[in-house]
Write a protein that holds these residues in place. Structure first.
Motif, PDB file in Angstrom:
ATOM      1  N   ASP A 209      -9.757  -8.787   3.848  1.00 35.29           N
ATOM      2  CA  ASP A 209     -10.413  -7.482   3.818  1.00 35.29           C
ATOM      3  C   ASP A 209     -10.841  -7.041   5.217  1.00 35.29           C
ATOM      4  OD1 ASP A 209     -10.063  -7.815   1.142  1.00 35.29           O
ATOM      5  OD2 ASP A 209     -12.193  -7.694   0.604  1.00 35.29           O
ATOM      6  N   ALA A 210     -11.439  -7.964   5.956  1.00 29.69           N
ATOM      7  CA  ALA A 210     -11.912  -7.626   7.309  1.00 29.69           C
ATOM      8  C   ALA A 210     -10.747  -7.273   8.224  1.00 29.69           C
ATOM      9  CB  ALA A 210     -12.711  -8.792   7.882  1.00 29.69           C
ATOM     10  N   VAL A 211      -9.631  -8.009   8.106  1.00 27.59           N
ATOM     11  CA  VAL A 211      -8.463  -7.721   8.944  1.00 27.59           C
ATOM     12  C   VAL A 211      -7.892  -6.345   8.618  1.00 27.59           C
ATOM     13  CG1 VAL A 211      -6.102  -8.428   9.467  1.00 27.59           C
ATOM     14  CG2 VAL A 211      -7.896 -10.149   9.287  1.00 27.59           C
ATOM     15  N   ALA A 212      -7.775  -6.031   7.328  1.00 23.27           N
ATOM     16  CA  ALA A 212      -7.215  -4.740   6.926  1.00 23.27           C
ATOM     17  C   ALA A 212      -8.102  -3.585   7.380  1.00 23.27           C
ATOM     18  CB  ALA A 212      -7.031  -4.706   5.415  1.00 23.27           C
ATOM     19  N   ILE A 213      -9.415  -3.756   7.293  1.00 22.82           N
ATOM     20  CA  ILE A 213     -10.330  -2.698   7.735  1.00 22.82           C
ATOM     21  C   ILE A 213     -10.255  -2.528   9.251  1.00 22.82           C
ATOM     22  CG2 ILE A 213     -12.769  -2.069   7.939  1.00 22.82           C
ATOM     23  CD1 ILE A 213     -13.191  -3.381   5.195  1.00 22.82           C
ATOM     24  N   ALA A 214     -10.152  -3.638   9.994  1.00 24.38           N
ATOM     25  CA  ALA A 214     -10.038  -3.548  11.450  1.00 24.38           C
ATOM     26  C   ALA A 214      -8.759  -2.830  11.854  1.00 24.38           C
ATOM     27  CB  ALA A 214     -10.079  -4.946  12.054  1.00 24.38           C
TER      28      ALA A 214
ATOM     29  N   VAL B 150       9.524  14.241   3.194  1.00 26.27           N
ATOM     30  CA  VAL B 150       9.702  13.381   2.013  1.00 26.27           C
ATOM     31  C   VAL B 150       8.648  13.686   0.955  1.00 26.27           C
ATOM     32  CG1 VAL B 150       9.704  10.994   1.212  1.00 26.27           C
ATOM     33  CG2 VAL B 150      10.815  11.584   3.384  1.00 26.27           C
ATOM     34  N   ASP B 151       7.387  13.852   1.390  1.00 20.78           N
ATOM     35  CA  ASP B 151       6.276  14.218   0.498  1.00 20.78           C
ATOM     36  C   ASP B 151       6.111  13.209  -0.649  1.00 20.78           C
ATOM     37  OD1 ASP B 151       4.109  15.751  -0.238  1.00 20.78           O
ATOM     38  OD2 ASP B 151       5.293  17.126  -1.479  1.00 20.78           O
ATOM     39  N   ARG B 152       6.004  11.960  -0.301  1.00 18.44           N
ATOM     40  CA  ARG B 152       5.796  10.913  -1.304  1.00 18.44           C
ATOM     41  C   ARG B 152       4.298  10.733  -1.554  1.00 18.44           C
ATOM     42  NH1 ARG B 152       7.580   4.508  -0.818  1.00 18.44           N
ATOM     43  NH2 ARG B 152       7.834   4.172  -3.066  1.00 18.44           N
ATOM     44  N   PRO B 153       3.858  10.719  -2.799  1.00 16.49           N
ATOM     45  CA  PRO B 153       2.424  10.537  -3.062  1.00 16.49           C
ATOM     46  C   PRO B 153       1.947   9.143  -2.664  1.00 16.49           C
ATOM     47  CG  PRO B 153       3.585  11.411  -4.980  1.00 16.49           C
ATOM     48  CD  PRO B 153       4.627  10.960  -4.011  1.00 16.49           C
ATOM     49  N   ARG B 154       0.659   9.037  -2.392  1.00 14.46           N
ATOM     50  CA  ARG B 154       0.062   7.738  -2.076  1.00 14.46           C
ATOM     51  C   ARG B 154       0.001   6.866  -3.334  1.00 14.46           C
ATOM     52  NH1 ARG B 154      -1.832   6.346   3.350  1.00 14.46           N
ATOM     53  NH2 ARG B 154      -1.957   8.314   4.482  1.00 14.46           N
ATOM     54  N   PRO B 155      -0.083   5.532  -3.165  1.00 21.64           N
ATOM     55  CA  PRO B 155      -0.220   4.655  -4.338  1.00 21.64           C
ATOM     56  C   PRO B 155      -1.518   4.954  -5.084  1.00 21.64           C
ATOM     57  CG  PRO B 155       0.368   3.397  -2.383  1.00 21.64           C
ATOM     58  CD  PRO B 155       0.037   4.775  -1.917  1.00 21.64           C
ATOM     59  N   THR B 156      -1.407   5.043  -6.398  1.00 18.37           N
ATOM     60  CA  THR B 156      -2.606   5.336  -7.207  1.00 18.37           C
ATOM     61  C   THR B 156      -2.721   4.394  -8.402  1.00 18.37           C
ATOM     62  OG1 THR B 156      -1.316   7.041  -8.363  1.00 18.37           O
ATOM     63  CG2 THR B 156      -2.736   7.770  -6.560  1.00 18.37           C
ATOM     64  N   ALA B 157      -1.823   4.516  -9.354  1.00 19.46           N
ATOM     65  CA  ALA B 157      -1.959   3.794 -10.623  1.00 19.46           C
ATOM     66  C   ALA B 157      -1.815   2.290 -10.418  1.00 19.46           C
ATOM     67  CB  ALA B 157      -0.903   4.281 -11.614  1.00 19.46           C
ATOM     68  N   GLY B 158      -2.814   1.555 -10.902  1.00 23.05           N
ATOM     69  CA  GLY B 158      -2.756   0.099 -10.869  1.00 23.05           C
ATOM     70  C   GLY B 158      -2.849  -0.508  -9.490  1.00 23.05           C
ATOM     71  N   VAL B 159      -3.343   0.233  -8.512  1.00 26.06           N
ATOM     72  CA  VAL B 159      -3.421  -0.255  -7.132  1.00 26.06           C
ATOM     73  C   VAL B 159      -4.886  -0.376  -6.734  1.00 26.06           C
ATOM     74  CG1 VAL B 159      -2.844   0.225  -4.719  1.00 26.06           C
ATOM     75  CG2 VAL B 159      -1.210   0.759  -6.522  1.00 26.06           C
ATOM     76  N   PHE B 160      -5.237  -1.524  -6.152  1.00 32.91           N
ATOM     77  CA  PHE B 160      -6.599  -1.703  -5.642  1.00 32.91           C
ATOM     78  C   PHE B 160      -6.696  -1.058  -4.264  1.00 32.91           C
ATOM     79  CE2 PHE B 160      -9.504  -4.066  -2.898  1.00 32.91           C
ATOM     80  CZ  PHE B 160     -10.687  -3.947  -3.616  1.00 32.91           C
ATOM     81  N   HIS B 161      -7.682  -0.182  -4.087  1.00 29.55           N
ATOM     82  CA  HIS B 161      -7.875   0.502  -2.813  1.00 29.55           C
ATOM     83  C   HIS B 161      -9.072  -0.108  -2.097  1.00 29.55           C
ATOM     84  CE1 HIS B 161      -4.932   3.729  -3.482  1.00 29.55           C
ATOM     85  NE2 HIS B 161      -5.305   3.679  -4.745  1.00 29.55           N
ATOM     86  N   LEU B 162      -8.801  -0.710  -0.958  1.00 30.12           N
ATOM     87  CA  LEU B 162      -9.875  -1.306  -0.168  1.00 30.12           C
ATOM     88  C   LEU B 162     -10.782  -0.231   0.418  1.00 30.12           C
ATOM     89  CD1 LEU B 162     -11.003  -3.991   0.889  1.00 30.12           C
ATOM     90  CD2 LEU B 162      -9.475  -3.758   2.868  1.00 30.12           C
ATOM     91  N   PHE B 163     -10.200   0.928   0.715  1.00 29.50           N
ATOM     92  CA  PHE B 163     -10.943   2.096   1.195  1.00 29.50           C
ATOM     93  C   PHE B 163     -10.164   3.327   0.752  1.00 29.50           C
ATOM     94  CE2 PHE B 163      -8.710  -0.106   4.660  1.00 29.50           C
ATOM     95  CZ  PHE B 163      -7.636   0.739   4.837  1.00 29.50           C
TER      96      PHE B 163
ATOM     97  N   VAL C  92      -0.292  -2.370   2.946  1.00 30.64           N
ATOM     98  CA  VAL C  92      -0.033  -2.602   1.523  1.00 30.64           C
ATOM     99  C   VAL C  92      -1.238  -3.284   0.878  1.00 30.64           C
ATOM    100  CG1 VAL C  92       1.500  -3.753  -0.119  1.00 30.64           C
ATOM    101  CG2 VAL C  92       2.441  -2.733   1.965  1.00 30.64           C
ATOM    102  N   TYR C  93      -1.828  -4.239   1.595  1.00 31.34           N
ATOM    103  CA  TYR C  93      -2.999  -4.962   1.106  1.00 31.34           C
ATOM    104  C   TYR C  93      -4.156  -4.011   0.800  1.00 31.34           C
ATOM    105  CZ  TYR C  93      -6.877  -8.364   1.280  1.00 31.34           C
ATOM    106  OH  TYR C  93      -7.988  -9.125   0.988  1.00 31.34           O
ATOM    107  N   ALA C  94      -4.336  -3.014   1.639  1.00 31.63           N
ATOM    108  CA  ALA C  94      -5.434  -2.058   1.466  1.00 31.63           C
ATOM    109  C   ALA C  94      -5.151  -1.028   0.389  1.00 31.63           C
ATOM    110  CB  ALA C  94      -5.720  -1.354   2.782  1.00 31.63           C
ATOM    111  N   GLY C  95      -3.922  -0.992  -0.131  1.00 34.07           N
ATOM    112  CA  GLY C  95      -3.572   0.001  -1.135  1.00 34.07           C
ATOM    113  C   GLY C  95      -3.305   1.374  -0.564  1.00 34.07           C
ATOM    114  N   ALA C  96      -3.098   1.447   0.758  1.00 31.58           N
ATOM    115  CA  ALA C  96      -2.881   2.741   1.408  1.00 31.58           C
ATOM    116  C   ALA C  96      -1.417   3.159   1.397  1.00 31.58           C
ATOM    117  CB  ALA C  96      -3.384   2.690   2.852  1.00 31.58           C
ATOM    118  N   HIS C  97      -0.495   2.183   1.280  1.00 35.78           N
ATOM    119  CA  HIS C  97       0.933   2.489   1.353  1.00 35.78           C
ATOM    120  C   HIS C  97       1.731   1.548   0.460  1.00 35.78           C
ATOM    121  CE1 HIS C  97       1.010   5.459   4.616  1.00 35.78           C
ATOM    122  NE2 HIS C  97       0.061   4.748   5.198  1.00 35.78           N
TER     123      HIS C  97
END
Length: 245
Positions: free
Chosen positions: A51-56, A108-121, A173-178
């Protein structure tokens, strides 16, 4: 700068076209098997220092912070080389990766990950493909490798650059951003941009040092030309050889 082979610029344009086509192909498939498999593997690392690495990485490679050190580093490169081709490559690597990444996002206009994805932020409001953070890391990595390519640090810098880009890809990917394919698209796009810039800079350098039409080539001296003549024999001081009057 490394010297690219023939056809690199054509391959770079083809790679950008493939990147756009790939993005348009996967945009309506947010939950494809490839992305889901990699995301599940990365999710298994959740907890601990991840978590700390992804936030940094979120803060370090975002537009506000990453631009300043990259601009300073590439300006130092151009100043040290004192050549227009090097300045074109460095300046292009500051601007074009971000420009291409954000153009691709809205094409491309691809939506961000939403369903079933943990979002760190909270994820960004802009489209998902490609990843801007990964593009920033890849641009910095490519630039450092190009800088060190003709030095003894070539392979250590290359290994560190690959590790850096891999860490940023996994963190997004870990943060759920992409999605994983968002990060792959970023790497491909930046490599294509770098190849284009390298081809342009190399052509500029070759034209700079090309002799003018009709100019005489410089002839290097041969071994015979550079051999110093033997010193003249000293005048004889033997009295017996002197002319007698």
């Amino acid at each position: 700068l490394p010297h690219p082979g023939r056809g690199v610029m054509s391959l770079a344009v083809a790679a950008l076209a493939v990147c756009v086509g790939f993005g348009l192909l996967i945009a309506p498939l947010p939950h494809n098997a490839f992305d889901a498999g990699i995301a599940q593997t990365i999710d298994a690392w959740r907890g601990g220092p991840g978590d700390a690495v992804a936030i940094a990485i979120e803060h370090l490679f975002g537009p506000p912070l990453i631009i300043v050190p990259v601009v300073l580093l590439m300006a130092a490169y151009g100043w040290r080389r004192r050549s227009l081709p090097a300045a074109v490559f460095a300046g292009g690597m500051v601007v074009l990766p971000w420009v291409v990444a954000y153009l691709l996002k809205f094409v491309v206009d691809r939506p961000r990950p939403t369903a079933g994805v943990f979002h760190l932020f909270p994820a960004g409001a802009d489209p998902s493909f490609p990843s801007g953070h990964t593009a920033a890391a890849a641009a910095l990595a490519v630039f450092l490798v190009a800088w060190a390519w003709r030095t003894r640090l070539r392979w250590p810098i290359l290994a560190a650059a690959v590790a850096l880009v891999g860490a940023v890809c996994c963190s997004r990917v870990y943060a759920g951003a992409h999605y994983p394919t968002d990060t792959i698209g970023s790497v491909v796009a930046v490599l294509a941009v770098a190849a284009l810039l390298l081809g342009i800079a190399t052509r500029m350098r070759d034209r700079t040092f090309r002799p003018r039409p009709g100019a005489r080539d410089l002839e290097l001296p041969t071994a015979e030309d550079t051999t110093e003549p033997a010193p003249a024999a000293a005048a004889s001081t033997d009295p017996s050889t002197e002319l007698r009057v």
